[in-house]
Design a protein around this motif. Structure first.
Motif, PDB file in Angstrom:
ATOM      1  N   ALA A  38       0.865  -1.285   0.111  1.00  0.00           N
ATOM      2  CA  ALA A  38       0.203   0.158  -0.119  1.00  0.00           C
ATOM      3  C   ALA A  38       0.588   0.715   0.582  1.00  0.00           C
ATOM      4  N   ILE A  39       0.603   1.986  -0.927  1.00  0.00           N
ATOM      5  CA  ILE A  39       1.442   2.966  -0.899  1.00  0.00           C
ATOM      6  C   ILE A  39       0.762   4.539  -1.507  1.00  0.00           C
ATOM      7  N   ASN A  40       0.846   5.729  -0.745  1.00  0.00           N
ATOM      8  CA  ASN A  40       0.397   7.239  -1.314  1.00  0.00           C
ATOM      9  C   ASN A  40       0.349   6.850  -2.850  1.00  0.00           C
ATOM     10  N   ASP A  41      -1.406   7.231  -3.235  1.00  0.00           N
ATOM     11  CA  ASP A  41      -1.114   7.456  -4.310  1.00  0.00           C
ATOM     12  C   ASP A  41      -1.710   8.530  -5.296  1.00  0.00           C
ATOM     13  N   ILE A  42      -0.685   9.306  -4.801  1.00  0.00           N
ATOM     14  CA  ILE A  42      -0.200  10.579  -5.186  1.00  0.00           C
ATOM     15  C   ILE A  42       1.072  11.009  -5.742  1.00  0.00           C
ATOM     16  N   CYS A  43       1.265  11.387  -6.955  1.00  0.00           N
ATOM     17  CA  CYS A  43       2.978  10.926  -6.714  1.00  0.00           C
ATOM     18  C   CYS A  43       3.631  12.374  -6.057  1.00  0.00           C
ATOM     19  N   SER A  44       4.597  12.216  -5.385  1.00  0.00           N
ATOM     20  CA  SER A  44       5.444  13.373  -4.977  1.00  0.00           C
ATOM     21  C   SER A  44       6.129  15.142  -5.696  1.00  0.00           C
ATOM     22  N   HIS A  45       5.790  14.344  -6.984  1.00  0.00           N
ATOM     23  CA  HIS A  45       6.400  14.546  -8.108  1.00  0.00           C
ATOM     24  C   HIS A  45       4.914  16.148  -8.878  1.00  0.00           C
ATOM     25  N   ALA A  46       4.622  15.763  -8.969  1.00  0.00           N
ATOM     26  CA  ALA A  46       3.175  15.822 -10.157  1.00  0.00           C
ATOM     27  C   ALA A  46       1.508  15.557  -9.733  1.00  0.00           C
ATOM     28  N   ASN A  47       1.225  15.229  -8.333  1.00  0.00           N
ATOM     29  CA  ASN A  47       0.145  15.447  -8.121  1.00  0.00           C
ATOM     30  C   ASN A  47      -0.802  14.709  -8.711  1.00  0.00           C
ATOM     31  N   VAL A  48      -0.512  13.245  -9.465  1.00  0.00           N
ATOM     32  CA  VAL A  48      -1.658  12.507 -10.416  1.00  0.00           C
ATOM     33  C   VAL A  48      -2.237  11.400  -9.583  1.00  0.00           C
ATOM     34  N   SER A  49      -2.410   9.976 -10.031  1.00  0.00           N
ATOM     35  CA  SER A  49      -2.613   9.365  -9.784  1.00  0.00           C
ATOM     36  C   SER A  49      -1.472   7.988 -10.210  1.00  0.00           C
ATOM     37  N   LEU A  50      -1.163   7.497  -8.964  1.00  0.00           N
ATOM     38  CA  LEU A  50       0.160   6.249  -9.556  1.00  0.00           C
ATOM     39  C   LEU A  50      -0.889   5.158  -9.685  1.00  0.00           C
ATOM     40  N   SER A  51      -2.213   5.270  -9.081  1.00  0.00           N
ATOM     41  CA  SER A  51      -2.509   3.484  -9.328  1.00  0.00           C
ATOM     42  C   SER A  51      -2.805   3.652 -10.978  1.00  0.00           C
ATOM     43  N   GLU A  52      -2.468   4.660 -11.760  1.00  0.00           N
ATOM     44  CA  GLU A  52      -3.215   4.329 -12.726  1.00  0.00           C
ATOM     45  C   GLU A  52      -1.947   4.271 -13.914  1.00  0.00           C
ATOM     46  N   GLY A  53      -0.883   4.016 -13.282  1.00  0.00           N
ATOM     47  CA  GLY A  53       1.229   3.547 -13.971  1.00  0.00           C
ATOM     48  C   GLY A  53       0.958   2.208 -13.997  1.00  0.00           C
ATOM     49  N   GLU A  54       1.771   2.024 -14.077  1.00  0.00           N
ATOM     50  CA  GLU A  54       2.322   0.362 -14.594  1.00  0.00           C
ATOM     51  C   GLU A  54       3.480  -0.088 -13.297  1.00  0.00           C
ATOM     52  N   VAL A  55       3.136  -0.800 -12.721  1.00  0.00           N
ATOM     53  CA  VAL A  55       3.885  -2.152 -11.817  1.00  0.00           C
ATOM     54  C   VAL A  55       5.078  -2.682 -12.829  1.00  0.00           C
ATOM     55  N   GLU A  56       5.938  -3.015 -12.377  1.00  0.00           N
ATOM     56  CA  GLU A  56       7.515  -3.411 -12.603  1.00  0.00           C
ATOM     57  C   GLU A  56       8.119  -3.826 -11.070  1.00  0.00           C
ATOM     58  N   ASP A  57       9.067  -5.135 -11.223  1.00  0.00           N
ATOM     59  CA  ASP A  57       9.507  -5.058 -10.860  1.00  0.00           C
ATOM     60  C   ASP A  57       9.455  -4.970  -9.117  1.00  0.00           C
ATOM     61  N   CYS A  58       8.468  -4.295  -8.645  1.00  0.00           N
ATOM     62  CA  CYS A  58       8.304  -4.038  -7.135  1.00  0.00           C
ATOM     63  C   CYS A  58       8.221  -2.780  -6.975  1.00  0.00           C
ATOM     64  N   ARG A  59       8.327  -1.795  -8.238  1.00  0.00           N
ATOM     65  CA  ARG A  59       8.202  -0.206  -8.751  1.00  0.00           C
ATOM     66  C   ARG A  59       7.218   0.143  -8.497  1.00  0.00           C
ATOM     67  N   ILE A  60       6.538   0.891  -8.968  1.00  0.00           N
ATOM     68  CA  ILE A  60       4.867   1.691  -9.709  1.00  0.00           C
ATOM     69  C   ILE A  60       5.374   2.758 -10.518  1.00  0.00           C
ATOM     70  N   GLU A  61       5.258   2.890 -11.718  1.00  0.00           N
ATOM     71  CA  GLU A  61       5.532   4.096 -12.792  1.00  0.00           C
ATOM     72  C   GLU A  61       4.316   5.428 -12.410  1.00  0.00           C
ATOM     73  N   CYS A  62       4.920   6.924 -12.310  1.00  0.00           N
ATOM     74  CA  CYS A  62       3.861   7.232 -12.327  1.00  0.00           C
ATOM     75  C   CYS A  62       3.392   7.638 -14.043  1.00  0.00           C
ATOM     76  N   TRP A  63       2.221   7.622 -14.544  1.00  0.00           N
ATOM     77  CA  TRP A  63       2.144   7.767 -16.210  1.00  0.00           C
ATOM     78  C   TRP A  63       2.094   9.084 -16.847  1.00  0.00           C
ATOM     79  N   LEU A  64       2.825  10.044 -15.582  1.00  0.00           N
ATOM     80  CA  LEU A  64       1.999  11.130 -16.329  1.00  0.00           C
ATOM     81  C   LEU A  64       4.429  12.174 -16.861  1.00  0.00           C
ATOM     82  N   HIS A  65       4.628  11.387 -16.543  1.00  0.00           N
ATOM     83  CA  HIS A  65       6.516  12.195 -16.289  1.00  0.00           C
ATOM     84  C   HIS A  65       7.534  10.863 -16.159  1.00  0.00           C
TER      85      HIS A  65
END
Length: 105
Positions: A38-65
């Motif tokens: 469980a991780i906060n869903d708001i990217c610390s850089h651009a105030n967008v939802s991380l849950s819209e990104g992809e998961v790979e190698d135990c990392r979640i990617e912000c879709w925006l930047h």
């Protein structure tokens, strides 16, 4: 530390983030590599939802930047994000996934 039920384990598809409000906090819950995070869903850089990104190698990617955050620590892998996002403790009880947002780690 107070844990709240957020969903059932069977509702979480592997490597597919799910946004859930937990006590008013937007949280991305992710099942990957045999664990649930469980991780906060708001990217610390651009105030967008991380849950819209992809998961790979135990990392979640912000879709925006393209910044990605470690699901275990919340730390970014590199720019443009420089600040970590909060991660929250998870407990599994039977098929129930419980998350605590009262104490960040």
């Amino acid at each position: 530390m107070s844990f709240l039920r957020v969903c059932s384990l069977s509702e979480l598809a592997e490597d597919t983030p799910r946004r859930i409000e937990v006590a008013g906090v937007p949280v991305s819950v992710v099942r990957t590599e045999g664990e649930v995070f469980a991780i906060n869903d708001i990217c610390s850089h651009a105030n967008v939802s991380l849950s819209e990104g992809e998961v790979e190698d135990c990392r979640i990617e912000c879709w925006l930047h393209g910044s990605s955050f470690d699901l275990r620590t919340g730390k970014p892998s590199g720019p443009p994000a420089t600040r970590p996002v909060p991660v929250y403790p998870v407990k599994i009880e039977g098929d129930d996934v419980l998350v605590s947002v009262t104490q960040e780690s």
